[in-house]
Design an enzyme around this catalytic site. Sequence first.
Site, PDB file in Angstrom:
ATOM      1  N   GLY A  60       0.810  -1.213   0.000  1.00 25.99           N
ATOM      2  CA  GLY A  60       0.000   0.000   0.000  1.00 25.99           C
ATOM      3  C   GLY A  60       0.838   1.255   0.000  1.00 25.99           C
ATOM      4  O   GLY A  60       0.541   2.213  -0.729  1.00 25.99           O
ATOM      5  N   TYR A  87      -6.815 -17.545   4.595  1.00 26.70           N
ATOM      6  CA  TYR A  87      -6.283 -16.443   3.788  1.00 26.70           C
ATOM      7  C   TYR A  87      -6.466 -16.737   2.293  1.00 26.70           C
ATOM      8  O   TYR A  87      -6.952 -15.890   1.533  1.00 26.70           O
ATOM      9  CB  TYR A  87      -4.800 -16.245   4.113  1.00 26.70           C
ATOM     10  CG  TYR A  87      -4.128 -15.154   3.320  1.00 26.70           C
ATOM     11  CD1 TYR A  87      -4.232 -13.825   3.702  1.00 26.70           C
ATOM     12  CD2 TYR A  87      -3.362 -15.460   2.190  1.00 26.70           C
ATOM     13  CE1 TYR A  87      -3.607 -12.822   2.973  1.00 26.70           C
ATOM     14  CE2 TYR A  87      -2.735 -14.471   1.460  1.00 26.70           C
ATOM     15  CZ  TYR A  87      -2.856 -13.147   1.866  1.00 26.70           C
ATOM     16  OH  TYR A  87      -2.232 -12.157   1.128  1.00 26.70           O
TER      17      TYR A  87
END
Length: 267
Positions: A21, A157
């Site tokens: 990010g 996940y």
Amino acid sequence: MLRTNLEGKLTLITGAATGIGRAAALGFAAEGAQLALVDRDADALAQTAEEARAQGVEVATATADLGTAAGIDEALTTLLGDGTAPDVLVNNVGAGSVRTFDDLSDDDWHATFELNFFSYLRTIRAVLPGMRARGTGAIVNNASDLARQPEANPVDYAASKAAVLALTKSLARSEGPAIRINAVAPGPIWTPFWTKPGGFADTLAEVHGLPPQEAVEHEMKLRQLPLERLGTAEEVANVIVFLASDLAAFVTSSVWGVDGGSVRAIV
């Protein structure tokens, strides 16, 4: 010469404080994009914002826990309170740990899906009306190579990221031609996701009975990774920026592996 044409484009990035990010935020800033960044780590988010502003772009930030619907509402109200839709949405927030199927309770499964899948769904739901009204938009979802080629663990996940790919494909069909929706599927990337205390490196150390760095190297050998190394956050961010830009104007419903060759399937 081909150009990204991202200058001045409002780009919303979740999980923007660290790792992929952060690298994406700085990559879009280098292209002149206006940034709206959200993360629950206020200090690291402020540092990312400062580095982006140093490149001469406008940056707004919001601190929130995107693992809850209330957190997403809070962040988007802060960043897009006037109802403005971003030109680009990068769904990046996510977390996981190495746990076997037997280790996982219902609460664990719910927590994984709340952050890794429902945060994407809710954020997309919030920005789509404005993108539709404007008639343009680009969304890039950060998935994982484990969504395409699951390992024995972390099963929760992998399942949450597979759901992200299904969402990407479905929405790309329903929202074309105005809005392009794609996904990146990173392989093992050397980010805090791996290196933080209790992260993948530490949990792999427990699984393999080795020091963290040796455990990661052992895991890469088990996966027979052709490039024989972990990738960098910047290498994933480069693909995210590309997919959001005019350079990828004819690209939608795609899944771009940034995985060092970990996925062996032809499709």
